[in-house]
Design a protein around this motif. Structure first.
Motif, PDB file in Angstrom:
ATOM      1  N   CYS A  62     -17.689   1.212   3.580  1.00 26.74           N
ATOM      2  CA  CYS A  62     -16.282   1.378   3.198  1.00 26.74           C
ATOM      3  C   CYS A  62     -15.383   1.288   4.421  1.00 26.74           C
ATOM      4  O   CYS A  62     -15.752   1.708   5.518  1.00 26.74           O
ATOM      5  CB  CYS A  62     -16.062   2.739   2.532  1.00 26.74           C
ATOM      6  SG  CYS A  62     -16.913   2.938   0.953  1.00 26.74           S
ATOM      7  N   THR A  63     -14.194   0.758   4.203  1.00 27.54           N
ATOM      8  CA  THR A  63     -13.156   0.748   5.226  1.00 27.54           C
ATOM      9  C   THR A  63     -11.942   1.488   4.687  1.00 27.54           C
ATOM     10  O   THR A  63     -11.842   1.773   3.487  1.00 27.54           O
ATOM     11  CB  THR A  63     -12.749  -0.686   5.629  1.00 27.54           C
ATOM     12  OG1 THR A  63     -12.119  -1.318   4.507  1.00 27.54           O
ATOM     13  CG2 THR A  63     -13.949  -1.492   6.079  1.00 27.54           C
ATOM     14  N   CYS A  64     -11.014   1.793   5.589  1.00 19.47           N
ATOM     15  CA  CYS A  64      -9.776   2.441   5.151  1.00 19.47           C
ATOM     16  C   CYS A  64      -8.591   1.848   5.893  1.00 19.47           C
ATOM     17  O   CYS A  64      -8.715   1.374   7.032  1.00 19.47           O
ATOM     18  CB  CYS A  64      -9.820   3.950   5.379  1.00 19.47           C
ATOM     19  SG  CYS A  64      -9.662   4.453   7.120  1.00 19.47           S
ATOM     20  N   ILE A  65      -7.454   1.859   5.242  1.00 20.94           N
ATOM     21  CA  ILE A  65      -6.177   1.589   5.896  1.00 20.94           C
ATOM     22  C   ILE A  65      -5.545   2.938   6.208  1.00 20.94           C
ATOM     23  O   ILE A  65      -5.550   3.851   5.368  1.00 20.94           O
ATOM     24  CB  ILE A  65      -5.268   0.733   4.998  1.00 20.94           C
ATOM     25  CG1 ILE A  65      -5.726  -0.734   5.050  1.00 20.94           C
ATOM     26  CG2 ILE A  65      -3.801   0.844   5.405  1.00 20.94           C
ATOM     27  CD1 ILE A  65      -4.956  -1.672   4.170  1.00 20.94           C
ATOM     28  N   TYR A  66      -5.048   3.094   7.428  1.00 22.45           N
ATOM     29  CA  TYR A  66      -4.497   4.383   7.825  1.00 22.45           C
ATOM     30  C   TYR A  66      -3.248   4.193   8.685  1.00 22.45           C
ATOM     31  O   TYR A  66      -2.996   3.120   9.236  1.00 22.45           O
ATOM     32  CB  TYR A  66      -5.543   5.197   8.609  1.00 22.45           C
ATOM     33  CG  TYR A  66      -5.856   4.637   9.983  1.00 22.45           C
ATOM     34  CD1 TYR A  66      -5.140   5.055  11.113  1.00 22.45           C
ATOM     35  CD2 TYR A  66      -6.850   3.680  10.171  1.00 22.45           C
ATOM     36  CE1 TYR A  66      -5.412   4.536  12.366  1.00 22.45           C
ATOM     37  CE2 TYR A  66      -7.135   3.164  11.419  1.00 22.45           C
ATOM     38  CZ  TYR A  66      -6.412   3.588  12.515  1.00 22.45           C
ATOM     39  OH  TYR A  66      -6.679   3.057  13.757  1.00 22.45           O
ATOM     40  N   GLN A  75      -3.210   9.708   8.256  1.00 25.13           N
ATOM     41  CA  GLN A  75      -3.186   9.667   6.801  1.00 25.13           C
ATOM     42  C   GLN A  75      -3.882   8.394   6.346  1.00 25.13           C
ATOM     43  O   GLN A  75      -3.458   7.286   6.696  1.00 25.13           O
ATOM     44  CB  GLN A  75      -1.757   9.680   6.260  1.00 25.13           C
ATOM     45  CG  GLN A  75      -1.663   9.579   4.735  1.00 25.13           C
ATOM     46  CD  GLN A  75      -2.254  10.797   4.037  1.00 25.13           C
ATOM     47  OE1 GLN A  75      -1.912  11.934   4.373  1.00 25.13           O
ATOM     48  NE2 GLN A  75      -3.140  10.566   3.074  1.00 25.13           N
ATOM     49  N   ILE A  76      -4.973   8.553   5.595  1.00 29.47           N
ATOM     50  CA  ILE A  76      -5.630   7.391   5.006  1.00 29.47           C
ATOM     51  C   ILE A  76      -4.851   6.970   3.774  1.00 29.47           C
ATOM     52  O   ILE A  76      -4.591   7.777   2.880  1.00 29.47           O
ATOM     53  CB  ILE A  76      -7.098   7.717   4.666  1.00 29.47           C
ATOM     54  CG1 ILE A  76      -7.900   7.855   5.965  1.00 29.47           C
ATOM     55  CG2 ILE A  76      -7.716   6.653   3.774  1.00 29.47           C
ATOM     56  CD1 ILE A  76      -9.357   8.229   5.776  1.00 29.47           C
ATOM     57  N   MET A  77      -4.459   5.697   3.739  1.00 25.30           N
ATOM     58  CA  MET A  77      -3.600   5.173   2.680  1.00 25.30           C
ATOM     59  C   MET A  77      -4.382   4.464   1.579  1.00 25.30           C
ATOM     60  O   MET A  77      -3.877   4.282   0.474  1.00 25.30           O
ATOM     61  CB  MET A  77      -2.575   4.185   3.262  1.00 25.30           C
ATOM     62  CG  MET A  77      -1.956   4.590   4.577  1.00 25.30           C
ATOM     63  SD  MET A  77      -0.896   6.037   4.457  1.00 25.30           S
ATOM     64  CE  MET A  77       0.479   5.383   3.535  1.00 25.30           C
ATOM     65  N   ALA A  78      -5.588   4.013   1.886  1.00 25.43           N
ATOM     66  CA  ALA A  78      -6.398   3.279   0.912  1.00 25.43           C
ATOM     67  C   ALA A  78      -7.835   3.245   1.393  1.00 25.43           C
ATOM     68  O   ALA A  78      -8.093   3.237   2.605  1.00 25.43           O
ATOM     69  CB  ALA A  78      -5.871   1.855   0.735  1.00 25.43           C
ATOM     70  N   ILE A  79      -8.763   3.234   0.455  1.00 26.43           N
ATOM     71  CA  ILE A  79     -10.185   3.051   0.753  1.00 26.43           C
ATOM     72  C   ILE A  79     -10.627   1.750   0.114  1.00 26.43           C
ATOM     73  O   ILE A  79     -10.326   1.480  -1.054  1.00 26.43           O
ATOM     74  CB  ILE A  79     -11.017   4.234   0.223  1.00 26.43           C
ATOM     75  CG1 ILE A  79     -10.700   5.506   1.021  1.00 26.43           C
ATOM     76  CG2 ILE A  79     -12.512   3.928   0.295  1.00 26.43           C
ATOM     77  CD1 ILE A  79     -11.375   6.760   0.504  1.00 26.43           C
TER      78      ILE A  79
END
Length: 246
Positions: A62-66, A75-79
């Motif tokens: 998994c990756t995240c946009i932060y 703050q993680i904005m999306a996974i």
């Protein structure tokens, strides 16, 4: 994964789940060159202020946009899960205003912007599919804002588990009522705006309620109907047209 799936196949499955593709378009996606890389958890794929010349496809993990505050709060904005192209907007937004990082051990495939642009010129409907993907990303952001702003932590986590189950099922990566999810509670805490201790308590409450069984790398849903209700989950915002075969 229950059987061998090529990196391009996962991307194809994702796009087929949101937009009909012809055999020719599937072949064009399958011919995109992917430079595959294995990343450790915490590795930055894109940093705020970067000007990338390539996009990445999540193949495993998994990756995240932060985003970060000036004091370093994250703050993680999306996974993002396998099949997703989390930074597709970099095709048209030269300067990145967010960070993209691995939040588990991760495998990604890098695709040069030039190759994607050439593909879209040759197959305009694939450009439409990628545009639809960015619109769905925006819909997910809106739902996440509602989730964090208006639900208690118990409901926030239940909602995310429902979302992950539906998204992973769409690309054929669920196994019955469970899915692989090797993301730490500390990372999830940054997504929900709570402490790691609170995140652990919420997982415990969901387990005690008979809704989930959570291990280090897998989540099993024990009562789907009750989980839907607990998370106030409506999958409309995911705009899925079909799921891939398991």
């Amino acid at each position: 994964m229950t059987r061998s799936i090529s990196p391009n196949d996962l991307m194809i499955r994702r796009l087929q789940s949101i937009h009909p593709l012809s055999n020719e378009e599937v072949r064009a996606l399958g011919e995109l060159p992917l430079e595959v890389a294995s990343l450790e958890s915490g590795h930055d794929i894109v940093r705020m202020g970067d000007r990338p010349k390539q996009c990445c496809v999540v193949i495993e993990g998994c990756t995240c946009i932060y985003k970060l505050t000036s004091e370093g709060g994250r703050q993680i904005m999306a996974i993002h899960v396998p099949g997703d192209i989390p930074d597709i907007q970099s095709l048209h937004l030269g300067l990145m205003d967010f960070g993209l990082a691995a939040i588990s051990a991760c495998t990604v495939g890098y695709i040069p912007h030039e190759k994607i642009q050439q593909m879209c010129e040759a197959h305009p409907r694939l450009g439409v599919a990628l545009w639809r993907e960015t619109l769905i990303d925006a819909a997910i952001y809106r739902d996440w804002m509602l989730n964090i702003g208006q639900r208690e932590a118990f409901g926030r986590v239940a909602h995310l588990v429902c979302e992950l189950m539906v998204r992973l099922k769409a690309v054929g990566l669920t196994e019955g009522d469970s899915f692989k999810f090797p993301v730490t509670q500390a990372n999830l805490a940054d997504a929900f705006g709570i402490s790691s201790v609170h995140m652990s308590r919420v997982y415990g409450a969901l387990a005690a309620s008979g809704l989930l069984k959570v291990t280090r790398s897998r989540i099993q849903v024990l009562d789907w109907d009750e989980l839907l209700e607990a998370g106030d989950f409506d999958p409309t915002y995911l705009h899925l047209e079909k799921s891939a075969p398991a």
